[in-house]
Design a protein around this motif. Structure first.
Motif, PDB file in Angstrom:
ATOM      1  N   VAL A  77       0.894  -1.162   0.000  1.00 30.12           N
ATOM      2  CA  VAL A  77       0.000   0.000   0.000  1.00 30.12           C
ATOM      3  C   VAL A  77       0.933   1.213   0.000  1.00 30.12           C
ATOM      4  CG1 VAL A  77      -1.901   1.199   1.141  1.00 30.12           C
ATOM      5  CG2 VAL A  77      -1.745  -1.298   1.283  1.00 30.12           C
ATOM      6  N   ALA A  78       1.233   1.676  -1.207  1.00 25.58           N
ATOM      7  CA  ALA A  78       2.300   2.671  -1.351  1.00 25.58           C
ATOM      8  C   ALA A  78       1.846   4.060  -0.911  1.00 25.58           C
ATOM      9  CB  ALA A  78       2.777   2.704  -2.804  1.00 25.58           C
ATOM     10  N   GLY A  79       0.542   4.306  -0.974  1.00 28.04           N
ATOM     11  CA  GLY A  79       0.073   5.619  -0.544  1.00 28.04           C
ATOM     12  C   GLY A  79      -1.431   5.690  -0.492  1.00 28.04           C
ATOM     13  N   VAL A  80      -1.931   6.663   0.264  1.00 34.99           N
ATOM     14  CA  VAL A  80      -3.379   6.851   0.378  1.00 34.99           C
ATOM     15  C   VAL A  80      -3.729   8.329   0.250  1.00 34.99           C
ATOM     16  CG1 VAL A  80      -3.760   4.822   1.837  1.00 34.99           C
ATOM     17  CG2 VAL A  80      -3.288   7.018   2.924  1.00 34.99           C
ATOM     18  N   VAL A  81      -4.933   8.548  -0.278  1.00 35.17           N
ATOM     19  CA  VAL A  81      -5.533   9.890  -0.270  1.00 35.17           C
ATOM     20  C   VAL A  81      -6.874   9.768   0.443  1.00 35.17           C
ATOM     21  CG1 VAL A  81      -6.427  11.799  -1.650  1.00 35.17           C
ATOM     22  CG2 VAL A  81      -4.486  10.481  -2.487  1.00 35.17           C
ATOM     23  N   ALA A  82      -7.118  10.665   1.381  1.00 37.80           N
ATOM     24  CA  ALA A  82      -8.406  10.672   2.085  1.00 37.80           C
ATOM     25  C   ALA A  82      -9.109  12.001   1.787  1.00 37.80           C
ATOM     26  CB  ALA A  82      -8.176  10.470   3.579  1.00 37.80           C
ATOM     27  N   SER A  83     -10.118  12.318   2.572  1.00 35.51           N
ATOM     28  CA  SER A  83     -10.869  13.538   2.272  1.00 35.51           C
ATOM     29  C   SER A  83     -10.146  14.796   2.751  1.00 35.51           C
ATOM     30  CB  SER A  83     -12.274  13.446   2.876  1.00 35.51           C
ATOM     31  OG  SER A  83     -12.180  13.083   4.232  1.00 35.51           O
ATOM     32  N   SER A  84      -9.046  14.647   3.490  1.00 31.74           N
ATOM     33  CA  SER A  84      -8.218  15.798   3.852  1.00 31.74           C
ATOM     34  C   SER A  84      -6.789  15.290   4.071  1.00 31.74           C
ATOM     35  CB  SER A  84      -8.731  16.466   5.133  1.00 31.74           C
ATOM     36  OG  SER A  84      -8.470  15.633   6.250  1.00 31.74           O
ATOM     37  N   GLU A  85      -5.836  16.234   4.095  1.00 30.41           N
ATOM     38  CA  GLU A  85      -4.433  15.850   4.294  1.00 30.41           C
ATOM     39  C   GLU A  85      -4.248  15.192   5.659  1.00 30.41           C
ATOM     40  OE1 GLU A  85      -1.757  19.086   3.625  1.00 30.41           O
ATOM     41  OE2 GLU A  85       0.019  17.814   3.791  1.00 30.41           O
ATOM     42  N   ARG A  86      -4.921  15.754   6.678  1.00 30.55           N
ATOM     43  CA  ARG A  86      -4.767  15.193   8.027  1.00 30.55           C
ATOM     44  C   ARG A  86      -5.317  13.767   8.076  1.00 30.55           C
ATOM     45  NH1 ARG A  86      -7.411  14.286  12.463  1.00 30.55           N
ATOM     46  NH2 ARG A  86      -9.382  14.978  11.583  1.00 30.55           N
ATOM     47  N   ARG A  87      -6.482  13.574   7.464  1.00 29.11           N
ATOM     48  CA  ARG A  87      -7.066  12.219   7.455  1.00 29.11           C
ATOM     49  C   ARG A  87      -6.188  11.243   6.684  1.00 29.11           C
ATOM     50  NH1 ARG A  87     -13.625  12.276   7.093  1.00 29.11           N
ATOM     51  NH2 ARG A  87     -13.954  13.355   9.067  1.00 29.11           N
ATOM     52  N   ALA A  88      -5.530  11.744   5.635  1.00 30.76           N
ATOM     53  CA  ALA A  88      -4.633  10.863   4.860  1.00 30.76           C
ATOM     54  C   ALA A  88      -3.469  10.412   5.731  1.00 30.76           C
ATOM     55  CB  ALA A  88      -4.135  11.583   3.612  1.00 30.76           C
ATOM     56  N   ALA A  89      -2.962  11.317   6.562  1.00 29.69           N
ATOM     57  CA  ALA A  89      -1.836  10.967   7.440  1.00 29.69           C
ATOM     58  C   ALA A  89      -2.272   9.915   8.460  1.00 29.69           C
ATOM     59  CB  ALA A  89      -1.317  12.219   8.140  1.00 29.69           C
ATOM     60  N   VAL A  90      -3.458  10.117   9.026  1.00 31.58           N
ATOM     61  CA  VAL A  90      -3.979   9.149  10.009  1.00 31.58           C
ATOM     62  C   VAL A  90      -4.218   7.802   9.326  1.00 31.58           C
ATOM     63  CG1 VAL A  90      -5.937   8.607  11.514  1.00 31.58           C
ATOM     64  CG2 VAL A  90      -5.018  10.944  11.454  1.00 31.58           C
ATOM     65  N   ALA A  91      -4.836   7.850   8.134  1.00 33.34           N
ATOM     66  CA  ALA A  91      -5.160   6.607   7.421  1.00 33.34           C
ATOM     67  C   ALA A  91      -3.892   5.877   6.991  1.00 33.34           C
ATOM     68  CB  ALA A  91      -6.030   6.909   6.204  1.00 33.34           C
ATOM     69  N   ALA A  92      -2.858   6.623   6.615  1.00 31.59           N
ATOM     70  CA  ALA A  92      -1.602   5.979   6.213  1.00 31.59           C
ATOM     71  C   ALA A  92      -1.080   5.130   7.363  1.00 31.59           C
ATOM     72  CB  ALA A  92      -0.576   7.038   5.809  1.00 31.59           C
ATOM     73  N   HIS A  93      -1.204   5.651   8.574  1.00 30.01           N
ATOM     74  CA  HIS A  93      -0.751   4.900   9.742  1.00 30.01           C
ATOM     75  C   HIS A  93      -1.649   3.675   9.966  1.00 30.01           C
ATOM     76  CE1 HIS A  93       1.077   4.195  13.625  1.00 30.01           C
ATOM     77  NE2 HIS A  93      -0.135   4.093  14.144  1.00 30.01           N
ATOM     78  N   THR A  94      -2.960   3.885   9.946  1.00 27.65           N
ATOM     79  CA  THR A  94      -3.909   2.797  10.230  1.00 27.65           C
ATOM     80  C   THR A  94      -3.823   1.691   9.183  1.00 27.65           C
ATOM     81  OG1 THR A  94      -5.391   4.547  10.981  1.00 27.65           O
ATOM     82  CG2 THR A  94      -6.329   2.345  10.821  1.00 27.65           C
ATOM     83  N   LEU A  95      -3.700   2.093   7.923  1.00 25.00           N
ATOM     84  CA  LEU A  95      -3.717   1.111   6.826  1.00 25.00           C
ATOM     85  C   LEU A  95      -2.308   0.598   6.493  1.00 25.00           C
ATOM     86  CD1 LEU A  95      -6.595   2.257   6.636  1.00 25.00           C
ATOM     87  CD2 LEU A  95      -6.329   2.316   4.151  1.00 25.00           C
ATOM     88  N   LEU A  96      -1.325   0.982   7.315  1.00 22.54           N
ATOM     89  CA  LEU A  96       0.070   0.564   7.105  1.00 22.54           C
ATOM     90  C   LEU A  96       0.553   0.944   5.709  1.00 22.54           C
ATOM     91  CD1 LEU A  96       0.017  -3.013   8.732  1.00 22.54           C
ATOM     92  CD2 LEU A  96       0.309  -0.800   9.846  1.00 22.54           C
ATOM     93  N   ALA A  97       0.173   2.161   5.285  1.00 19.18           N
ATOM     94  CA  ALA A  97       0.614   2.650   3.972  1.00 19.18           C
ATOM     95  C   ALA A  97       1.969   3.333   4.100  1.00 19.18           C
ATOM     96  CB  ALA A  97      -0.412   3.632   3.417  1.00 19.18           C
ATOM     97  N   THR A  98       2.714   3.329   3.002  1.00 22.14           N
ATOM     98  CA  THR A  98       4.030   3.947   3.016  1.00 22.14           C
ATOM     99  C   THR A  98       3.922   5.451   3.258  1.00 22.14           C
ATOM    100  OG1 THR A  98       4.687   2.245   1.449  1.00 22.14           O
ATOM    101  CG2 THR A  98       6.201   4.082   1.724  1.00 22.14           C
ATOM    102  N   ARG A  99       2.900   6.086   2.645  1.00 17.49           N
ATOM    103  CA  ARG A  99       2.721   7.529   2.873  1.00 17.49           C
ATOM    104  C   ARG A  99       1.292   7.968   2.591  1.00 17.49           C
ATOM    105  NH1 ARG A  99       5.142  11.251  -1.914  1.00 17.49           N
ATOM    106  NH2 ARG A  99       3.740  12.635  -0.836  1.00 17.49           N
ATOM    107  N   GLY A 100       0.956   9.124   3.130  1.00 16.13           N
ATOM    108  CA  GLY A 100      -0.320   9.770   2.809  1.00 16.13           C
ATOM    109  C   GLY A 100      -0.031  10.950   1.905  1.00 16.13           C
ATOM    110  N   TYR A 101      -0.898  11.177   0.941  1.00 15.11           N
ATOM    111  CA  TYR A 101      -0.733  12.314   0.024  1.00 15.11           C
ATOM    112  C   TYR A 101      -1.766  13.379   0.385  1.00 15.11           C
ATOM    113  CZ  TYR A 101       1.681   8.897  -2.954  1.00 15.11           C
ATOM    114  OH  TYR A 101       2.520   7.940  -3.442  1.00 15.11           O
TER     115      TYR A 101
END
Ligand SMILES: NC(=O)c1ccc[n+]([C@@H]2O[C@H](COP(=O)([O-])OP(=O)(O)OC[C@H]3O[C@@H](n4cnc5c(N)ncnc54)[C@H](O)[C@@H]3O)[C@@H](O)[C@H]2O)c1
Length: 376
Positions: free
Chosen positions: A45-69
């Motif tokens: 899971v190389a990266g995630v985008v969520a509905s906001s930058e902050r949510r992407a950062a949280v989701a990257a951690h939860t989903l064990l993604a390499t980074r949030g965009y």
């Protein structure tokens, strides 16, 4: 095949052999399910985008993604991503998928592929034109007992198919206060209950029988005309459907999101001249095989399943497998398709388009109260 070192869970580094480097857009229910399925196949899971930058950062951690965009554009511009999983509300599927295809990415797009057939046509044409894989998680195809049912039909074990019927019932919108983005036609599309879950039922029917629905006669009802503060709900809670297939088989289906006690009850029964089969998604380890004499309950066991079904049984008999394993099977086949293979029964954008056309025929039929042909 590339080898990526994936940093996961507080800095623990796993060496992961992967040619499946995925970006996920939308990190709700489906985003999490997709992320687990990618990882269990050795993908990243190389990266995630969520509905906001902050949510992407949280989701990257939860989903064990390499980074949030911070934005979709960043994800699409990143060469570290080969395949984009779109897990957002339905109205975003079309623009996001077209942008991903334009960026040269393979696309897994959640169902419904689009909120109208015209957009779905453009999406199907775009992946084909670019030589990319476009897959749609009609996930119930990946239950081993569904594969077994399909094999029984294909090998003639049922004789001539004469009737098909069933239902897809849920209760999570049965209360007048229950609400979700799907209720809003601008976000979910004009068809809610049918587009959301009826599409799964029709896909499963056509997958198991290989006999497309030719025409439908549908009635729909909005049981809760006011819901969650909305004064005039436009999308339907219930659809009852009669249909006829290209092969002349008649059938019925009932679709509801307002049936108390039914959580995710997809039931498909097909009667043949020699035998019947019945599959219940809430009890997916079993397939009922009906006969004039000696009906039986076939229990999932890789040692006795057909060659078509056994590969989808990921764990031995007696260790129940279910929904999440369907997604693992789906991602494994999507990876094979990206690798140049043609996995049997991988639902593609063509299948997503097909579901949009059936939903469109259901809407038109419910409006005109007449039998309506499905565009082919
Ligand atoms: N194949 C299946 O079995 C299955 C099951 C459930 C849902 N779905 C489909 O998956 C999709 C998502 O459904 P869900 O149940 O996960 O919904 P959800 O509401 O749980 O998640 C949607 C997520 O998208 C995010 N989002 C909204 N706008 C966004 C944007 N502009 N950019 C990035 N993220 C955005 C939301 O914040 C939310 O986290 C729908 O299309 C639905 O039909 C498929």
């Amino acid at each position: 095949m590339t080898v990526a070192n994936v940093t996961v869970d507080g800095g623990r580094t796993e060496g992961s052999a992967t040619s499946y480097r995925a970006g996920i857009i939308g990190t709700g229910f489906m985003g999490e399910v997709h992320a687990r399925a990618i990882r269990v196949n050795g993908g990243e899971v190389a990266g995630v985008v969520a509905s906001s930058e902050r949510r992407a950062a949280v989701a990257a951690h939860t989903l064990l993604a390499t980074r949030g965009y911070a934005a979709v554009e960043e994800l699409l511009a990143d060469d570290a991503i080969d395949v984009v999983h779109i897990c957002t509300p339905n109205y975003l599927h079309y623009p996001l998928a077209m942008a991903a295809i334009e960026a040269g990415k393979h696309v897994v797009c959640e169902k419904p592929l689009a909120t109208n057939p015209q957009d779905a046509v453009r999406m199907a044409e775009a992946v084909t034109a670019r030589g990319l894989v476009g897959a749609v998680p009609f996930i119930y195809r990946f239950h081993p007992m569904v594969r077994e049912a399909r094999e029984m039909v294909r090998s003639g074990g049922l004789g001539r198919v004469v009737l098909a019927h069933g239902s897809y019932l849920q209760d999570w919108l049965s209360g007048a206060q229950d609400d979700n983005w799907r209720v809003d036609a601008r976000l979910g599309g004009a068809s809610r209950a049918f587009g959301d879950i009826g599409s799964h039922w029709c896909d499963l029917l056509e997958f198991v029988t290989a006999d497309p629905i030719r025409a439908v006669n549908a009635r729909s009802a909005t049981v809760n005309a006011e819901r969650g503060g909305r004064s005039a709900v436009e999308t339907e809670d219930v659809v009852v459907l009669q249909f006829e297939t290209e092969g002349g088989v008649l059938g019925t289906a009932t679709v509801s999101q307002v049936s108390p006690g039914r959580k995710n009850r997809l039931l498909l029964e097909v009667s043949g001249s020699e035998a019947s089969i019945s599959f219940d998604q809430e009890d997916p380890e079993k397939l009922w095989v009906g006969a004039r004499q000696g009906s039986r309950l076939l229990v999932r066991d890789p040692d006795v399943l057909s060659a078509a079904a056994a590969p989808y049984a990921g764990v031995p008999a007696g260790h129940p497998q279910g929904y999440q394993e369907c997604f693992a099977n789906f991602v494994a086949d999507t990876a094979r398709a990206i690798g140049g293979q043609t996995p049997d029964g991988l639902p593609t954008f063509a299948d997503g388009l097909r579901a949009c056309r059936i939903a469109d025929a259901v809407l038109r039929s419910a409006e005109t109260q007449a039998w309506t042909e499905v565009e082919s």
